[in-house]
Design an enzyme around this catalytic site. Sequence first.
Site, mmCIF file in Angstrom:
data_model
loop_
_atom_site.group_PDB
_atom_site.id
_atom_site.type_symbol
_atom_site.label_atom_id
_atom_site.label_comp_id
_atom_site.label_asym_id
_atom_site.label_seq_id
_atom_site.Cartn_x
_atom_site.Cartn_y
_atom_site.Cartn_z
ATOM 1 N N GLN A 113 17.088 54.471 58.301
ATOM 2 C CA GLN A 113 18.241 54.857 57.477
ATOM 3 C C GLN A 113 19.547 54.398 58.124
ATOM 4 O OE1 GLN A 113 17.989 59.035 56.442
ATOM 5 N NE2 GLN A 113 16.224 58.704 55.115
ATOM 6 N N HIS A 188 22.783 71.924 67.730
ATOM 7 C CA HIS A 188 22.430 72.814 66.615
ATOM 8 C C HIS A 188 21.013 73.313 66.886
ATOM 9 C CE1 HIS A 188 21.894 74.565 62.716
ATOM 10 N NE2 HIS A 188 20.878 73.766 62.455
#
Length: 330
Positions: A113, A188
């Site tokens: 991607q 995160h």
Amino acid sequence: MAKAPVNVTVTGAAGQIGYALLFRIASGQLLGVDTPVRLRLLEIPQAIKAAEGTAMELDDCAFPLLAGVDIYDDPRKAFDGVNVALLVGARPRTKGMERRDLLEANGGIFGPQGAAINDGAADDVRVLVVGNPANTNALIAQAHAPDIPADRFTAMTRLDHNRALSQLAAKLNVSVSDIKKLTIWGNHSATQYPDIFHAEVNGRSAVEAVNDEEWLRDTFIPTVAKRGAAIIEARGASSAASAANAAIDHVYDWVNGTPEGDWTSVALPSDGSYGVPEGLVSSFPVVSRNGSWEIVQGLEINEFSRERIDASVRELEEEREAVRALGLIK
């Protein structure tokens, strides 16, 4: 003169976060109510039919700002000319799966991607990685896009930021809008560090307002860090609407600017600020000016905070070494 539509690509578009996100984007909440959007939904072949169903619903809403919906299973087509890319689709961790396996599986998604974005995206492209492990997935995507400025690749810690705002507001019995300058540092993950030492509540020091280090250490920090797991336990599924909401907040502020006198939290490639190794995708306090994130400088980091920031950064360094060993980045 009418604005040209902005191309917004959402990966994993048929998933729960995608479903919670797409209608809000189409209504104008992502970029503003005067900006038309063209949605590109990227999915794996077996989820294309579900994405088609979502596209039908988007049509049925008759959103004035929605200039069209396209569906793809090829990243090169989905990212061609893209202005905003929301990388939501990721390989979730399944029972018995080692972290190395998870990183490898996601490397196979985010590497290609990143390369497709590098080759086809618009010059002003902005990328937000939502799919976990978000920081390292963003690192992988960015490593495959050498022609795009590194700071255009970000990972989402706005959900953690919003969770921290909510917990602090509840503790002090104030509105979330009364709180400013809160920060999420690091990864995160459960090692993230929600920092209130520079935060203000109605102009007063948040630490002084709380006046309870035990609550800060033993309740606030772990509650924010483990909130995702608590939601899975309660809901039987991971955070979707709140994650979509945070993605909207992140991109809206990136494009339109953060409010004067406040900042937010974003994971982006470090420039070496606050002792975080250069290039590591770590969360910082940031402001958005002229469409770009800038790390807030000059904050004093006390011993309590330093220890926790360093622990999260160590985890990020371990993840970077793991993906390097797998050949996913150089």
